[in-house]
Design a protein around this motif. Structure first.
Motif, PDB file in Angstrom:
ATOM      1  N   PHE C  54      -1.935   2.685 -12.467  1.00 50.09           N
ATOM      2  CA  PHE C  54      -2.733   2.306 -11.317  1.00 50.09           C
ATOM      3  C   PHE C  54      -4.050   3.060 -11.295  1.00 50.09           C
ATOM      4  CE2 PHE C  54       1.464   1.156  -9.778  1.00 50.09           C
ATOM      5  CZ  PHE C  54       1.195  -0.111  -9.351  1.00 50.09           C
ATOM      6  N   PHE C  55      -4.046   4.266 -11.814  1.00 48.15           N
ATOM      7  CA  PHE C  55      -5.240   5.087 -11.758  1.00 48.15           C
ATOM      8  C   PHE C  55      -5.531   5.588 -13.156  1.00 48.15           C
ATOM      9  CE2 PHE C  55      -2.966   5.375  -7.807  1.00 48.15           C
ATOM     10  CZ  PHE C  55      -3.951   5.061  -6.896  1.00 48.15           C
ATOM     11  N   GLU C  56      -6.761   5.926 -13.373  1.00 46.45           N
ATOM     12  CA  GLU C  56      -7.079   6.533 -14.653  1.00 46.45           C
ATOM     13  C   GLU C  56      -6.430   7.903 -14.727  1.00 46.45           C
ATOM     14  OE1 GLU C  56     -11.292   6.485 -14.932  1.00 46.45           O
ATOM     15  OE2 GLU C  56     -11.363   4.350 -14.523  1.00 46.45           O
TER      16      GLU C  56
ATOM     17  N   LYS D   2      -9.593  -3.689  -9.977  1.00 47.30           N
ATOM     18  CA  LYS D   2     -10.164  -2.802  -8.971  1.00 47.30           C
ATOM     19  C   LYS D   2      -9.034  -2.119  -8.235  1.00 47.30           C
ATOM     20  CE  LYS D   2     -12.690  -5.594  -6.684  1.00 47.30           C
ATOM     21  NZ  LYS D   2     -13.545  -6.033  -5.589  1.00 47.30           N
ATOM     22  N   THR D   3      -8.668  -0.945  -8.699  1.00 38.27           N
ATOM     23  CA  THR D   3      -7.615  -0.232  -7.995  1.00 38.27           C
ATOM     24  C   THR D   3      -8.152   1.040  -7.372  1.00 38.27           C
ATOM     25  OG1 THR D   3      -7.042   0.816 -10.059  1.00 38.27           O
ATOM     26  CG2 THR D   3      -5.750  -1.097  -9.390  1.00 38.27           C
ATOM     27  N   GLY D   4      -9.415   1.336  -7.564  1.00 43.85           N
ATOM     28  CA  GLY D   4      -9.956   2.576  -7.042  1.00 43.85           C
ATOM     29  C   GLY D   4      -9.963   2.631  -5.534  1.00 43.85           C
ATOM     30  N   SER D   5      -9.937   1.447  -4.899  1.00 51.79           N
ATOM     31  CA  SER D   5     -10.029   1.457  -3.451  1.00 51.79           C
ATOM     32  C   SER D   5      -8.681   1.727  -2.803  1.00 51.79           C
ATOM     33  CB  SER D   5     -10.579   0.126  -2.962  1.00 51.79           C
ATOM     34  OG  SER D   5      -9.658  -0.882  -3.253  1.00 51.79           O
ATOM     35  N   GLU D   6      -7.610   1.676  -3.586  1.00 50.55           N
ATOM     36  CA  GLU D   6      -6.300   1.908  -2.996  1.00 50.55           C
ATOM     37  C   GLU D   6      -6.022   3.397  -2.869  1.00 50.55           C
ATOM     38  OE1 GLU D   6      -4.366  -0.152  -1.658  1.00 50.55           O
ATOM     39  OE2 GLU D   6      -5.433  -1.959  -2.241  1.00 50.55           O
ATOM     40  N   ILE D  10      -0.327   5.521  -0.680  1.00 54.65           N
ATOM     41  CA  ILE D  10       0.383   4.271  -0.420  1.00 54.65           C
ATOM     42  C   ILE D  10       0.944   3.701  -1.715  1.00 54.65           C
ATOM     43  CG2 ILE D  10       0.138   1.946   0.486  1.00 54.65           C
ATOM     44  CD1 ILE D  10      -2.058   2.967   2.251  1.00 54.65           C
ATOM     45  N   VAL D  11       0.106   3.649  -2.769  1.00 53.99           N
ATOM     46  CA  VAL D  11       0.544   2.991  -4.001  1.00 53.99           C
ATOM     47  C   VAL D  11       1.707   3.745  -4.636  1.00 53.99           C
ATOM     48  CG1 VAL D  11      -0.151   2.325  -6.287  1.00 53.99           C
ATOM     49  CG2 VAL D  11      -1.705   1.996  -4.418  1.00 53.99           C
ATOM     50  N   LEU D  12       1.547   5.060  -4.777  1.00 59.33           N
ATOM     51  CA  LEU D  12       2.590   5.812  -5.470  1.00 59.33           C
ATOM     52  C   LEU D  12       3.837   5.949  -4.613  1.00 59.33           C
ATOM     53  CD1 LEU D  12       0.358   8.501  -7.132  1.00 59.33           C
ATOM     54  CD2 LEU D  12       1.215   6.407  -8.097  1.00 59.33           C
ATOM     55  N   GLY D  13       3.650   6.054  -3.296  1.00 54.74           N
ATOM     56  CA  GLY D  13       4.816   6.084  -2.423  1.00 54.74           C
ATOM     57  C   GLY D  13       5.601   4.788  -2.490  1.00 54.74           C
ATOM     58  N   LEU D  51       7.673  -7.523  -2.123  1.00 54.23           N
ATOM     59  CA  LEU D  51       6.503  -7.632  -1.246  1.00 54.23           C
ATOM     60  C   LEU D  51       5.895  -6.266  -0.974  1.00 54.23           C
ATOM     61  CD1 LEU D  51       7.502 -10.332   1.366  1.00 54.23           C
ATOM     62  CD2 LEU D  51       6.354 -10.568  -0.801  1.00 54.23           C
ATOM     63  N   LEU D  52       6.722  -5.202  -0.996  1.00 51.93           N
ATOM     64  CA  LEU D  52       6.173  -3.850  -0.815  1.00 51.93           C
ATOM     65  C   LEU D  52       5.173  -3.542  -1.916  1.00 51.93           C
ATOM     66  CD1 LEU D  52       6.163  -1.101   0.523  1.00 51.93           C
ATOM     67  CD2 LEU D  52       8.154  -0.493  -0.769  1.00 51.93           C
ATOM     68  N   MET D  53       5.531  -3.889  -3.149  1.00 54.67           N
ATOM     69  CA  MET D  53       4.581  -3.662  -4.250  1.00 54.67           C
ATOM     70  C   MET D  53       3.365  -4.560  -4.089  1.00 54.67           C
ATOM     71  SD  MET D  53       5.616  -1.224  -5.879  1.00 54.67           S
ATOM     72  CE  MET D  53       4.243  -1.183  -6.996  1.00 54.67           C
ATOM     73  N   ARG D  54       3.555  -5.798  -3.637  1.00 59.87           N
ATOM     74  CA  ARG D  54       2.411  -6.706  -3.477  1.00 59.87           C
ATOM     75  C   ARG D  54       1.468  -6.196  -2.412  1.00 59.87           C
ATOM     76  NH1 ARG D  54       3.865 -12.594  -5.681  1.00 59.87           N
ATOM     77  NH2 ARG D  54       4.687 -11.598  -7.488  1.00 59.87           N
ATOM     78  N   VAL D  55       2.041  -5.752  -1.283  1.00 64.04           N
ATOM     79  CA  VAL D  55       1.202  -5.260  -0.196  1.00 64.04           C
ATOM     80  C   VAL D  55       0.464  -3.996  -0.618  1.00 64.04           C
ATOM     81  CG1 VAL D  55       1.357  -4.131   2.027  1.00 64.04           C
ATOM     82  CG2 VAL D  55       2.463  -6.289   1.690  1.00 64.04           C
ATOM     83  N   ALA D  56       1.170  -3.123  -1.337  1.00 69.95           N
ATOM     84  CA  ALA D  56       0.565  -1.826  -1.636  1.00 69.95           C
ATOM     85  C   ALA D  56      -0.502  -1.936  -2.713  1.00 69.95           C
ATOM     86  CB  ALA D  56       1.639  -0.834  -2.064  1.00 69.95           C
ATOM     87  N   SER D  57      -0.315  -2.797  -3.703  1.00 67.83           N
ATOM     88  CA  SER D  57      -1.222  -2.739  -4.845  1.00 67.83           C
ATOM     89  C   SER D  57      -1.959  -4.044  -5.095  1.00 67.83           C
ATOM     90  CB  SER D  57      -0.443  -2.346  -6.092  1.00 67.83           C
ATOM     91  OG  SER D  57       0.525  -3.314  -6.346  1.00 67.83           O
TER      92      SER D  57
END
Lengths: 92, 127, 183, 147
Positions: C54-56, D2-6, D10-13, D51-57
């Protein structure tokens, strides 16, 4: 001990009703969501206490875990939805 | 009702936990703005729930149900901060401004006020 | 794409199996067989998600953490949950409500997103502070009063998180900006 | 990508908790007759973990987990498992969904009923899971088309 669980469940129900005021009143959408979230987290404990009341702890813990997971996911989804939609928030 | 040490302790934990949950509910009503209310909902409620569930574990004793209750404990401790962080982040992203104010007594002898004059408005607009 | 180690998969399998056995409560061959099938399904579903970075510079969360320090860190966090609950309860119960909300932003130089997640969660769990946003290196924190963010701006808590990952002693946070008023 | 905005919290949790929620859903399906739950509730929990993964990422990344084009066919497969089991019992001379008439050799009637219920619940769970993900995807993409 049964009486104690009964009375604490009743007290807990009154405590759960308090954030409902925030849900009804809350100036912004987020206040309402926060109130709903506070109710959801406390309900977890209420269901567990009811499990101890009925002495079917194993069954009610399953319900509790499912409720906790679904509540967590729905609160994340609502937060995400509101961010994406950029709902107009009125300032208090 | 026979009062032995374990049930006394578990009653104590449950009562303290319910008290903290009551304070959390009160905070959701009393505190002035959304971000400070989030503090009440995330911290006080988490502590209250953890105490009640710990009291129930003590009452249940060393059975398999206690480990299931411990799963609830771990789940709450992980999920509650994440949920309130997501909510606060959504609020900041959609432009809800925090209400910030200084107490009167600290207004006069504020040494770092100049460095702190950036308003929350600018902070949000930067994003 | 990153590749995950066998060690990581093994840890996931063991923790899922523990979860299944406790939830199930039946220890005969049939139910353990169901468990193995279920865990296989879960791991197939999560295969490509776990391979995706997900991240670099994402690192495996388990290998780089010092385990002894991590356990002491967990106990420290539990103690902080207690302190923060009592702190917020005191604030709420005082009739005058002595709060002085402020927003502080700072940059934190930490190794990888897992360290950022740990720092963010520990900020949320310590008394009176709440992580509002993490954008790359930039943390935005809402603090309830002046005393509460002392632990962050004097760099003691971020250093604690850094010490889980490496032994180097360096300042972690920089560019602290404190906003007291929105007038 | 574009994952920098997450936010990493939230994502890792979400990625930490999601496998356990999915396993819990499977547990609810497999233990449907000892504890509350069964196919529908388990399917809802399975869908929730996806859906948790969809919402988070975001949908783009989490379609790695369940592809959007797969939801309708797998949902149909779930319904067909349910219907096929019932119809098979009907064709073998019993009533519709009469588990005792299922042609599985070497099982006593009790275990035959047990197996039949299990197969039905797996079908229902699969159908519910896929339809819920389908609904979420339709809602998410429909929103983009309007804007």
């Amino acid at each position: 001990m049964h009486d104690f669980f009964l009375y604490s469940a009743v007290v807990l129900m009154i405590i759960i009703a308090i954030p409902l005021l925030r849900v009804l009143k809350g100036p912004s959408v987020f206040d309402r969501l926060l109130g709903a979230n506070a109710i959801a987290t406390k309900t977890i404990v209420l269901i567990t206490l009811i499990g101890f009341l009925f002495e079917r702890v194993d069954m009610f813990i399953d319900i509790t875990l499912a409720y906790a997971a679904l509540g967590f996911i729905s609160s994340l989804a609502l937060a995400k939805y509101i961010t994406v939609k950029r709902v107009e928030v009125d300032q208090p | 009702m026979t009062v032995d040490v374990i049930s006394f302790l578990s009653i104590l934990f449950i009562l303290i936990g319910i008290f903290f949950m009551f304070v959390g509910s009160l905070g959701v009503i009393r505190l002035p703005d959304f971000y400070s209310r989030t503090h009440a909902a995330s911290k006080t409620d988490t502590l209250g729930i953890l105490l009640v569930v710990f009291g129930l574990i003590l009452f249940e004793g060393a059975t398999i149900n206690s480990i299931k209750l411990a799963f609830i404990l771990v789940f709450i401790a992980l999920a509650n901060p994440i949920g309130s962080h997501a909510l606060a982040r959504a609020a900041l992203k959609s432009g809800l401004q925090p209400v910030l104010f200084r107490r009167e007594q600290s207004l006069s002898k504020d040494d770092q006020s100049d460095a702190a004059e950036r308003s929350a408005n600018d902070l949000i607009r930067e994003k | 794409m990153k590749s995950y180690s066998i060690y990581h998969s093994f840890v996931l399998f063991v923790s899922l199996m523990f979860f299944w056995l406790v939830m199930s409560g039946y220890f005969d061959a049939l139910h353990i067989g169901f468990g193995v099938i279920s865990i296989g399904t879960v791991m197939v579903f999560f295969h490509s998600i776990r391979r995706h970075a997900f991240f670099e510079e994402e690192k495996s969360p388990l290998k780089s953490v010092n385990p002894i320090r991590f356990i002491s860190y967990v106990f420290w966090v539990i103690w902080e949950i207690f302190k923060s609950g009592i702190f917020v309860a005191k604030v709420i119960l005082k009739p005058s409500m002595p709060i002085e909300p402020s927003i502080l932003t700072f940059k934190a130089d930490l190794p990888g997103p897992y360290a950022k997640m740990l720092l963010g969660n520990s900020i949320t769990l310590t008394p009176g502070t709440l992580t509002v946003d993490i954008e790359d290196d930039l943390f935005t924190v809402h603090a309830l009063s002046r005393e509460t963010y002392a632990g962050i701006i004097d760099d003691s808590m971020p250093k604690k998180v850094l010490s889980l990952y490496s032994d180097e002693k360096r300042p972690v946070i920089s560019d602290v900006k404190i906003t007291h008023t929105n007038l | 990508m574009k994952t920098g905005s997450e936010s990493p919290i939230i994502v890792l949790g979400a990625r930490l908790l999601s496998p356990f929620i999915m396993l819990f859903g499977l547990y609810v399906i497999f233990h449907g007759h000892y504890s509350p739950g069964g196919g529908f509730q388990g399917g809802a929990l399975l869908a929730a973990s996806v859906l948790l993964m969809r919402v988070a990422s975001g949908t783009q990344i989490s379609s790695l987990m369940v592809k959007e084009s797969l939801t309708t066919p797998l949902g149909v497969v779930g319904v067909l498992i349910y219907f096929g089991t019932g119809l098979l019992a009907f064709l073998m001379g019993g009533d519709f969904l009469d588990y005792g008439a299922l042609p599985i050799p070497g099982l006593s009637p009790e275990y035959l009923r047990y197996t039949g219920i299990l197969i039905i619940e797996i079908g229902v769970g699969l159908a519910v899971m896929m339809v819920m993900i389908l609904l979420y995807d339709k809602m998410a993409t429909g929103e983009e088309e309007v804007e």
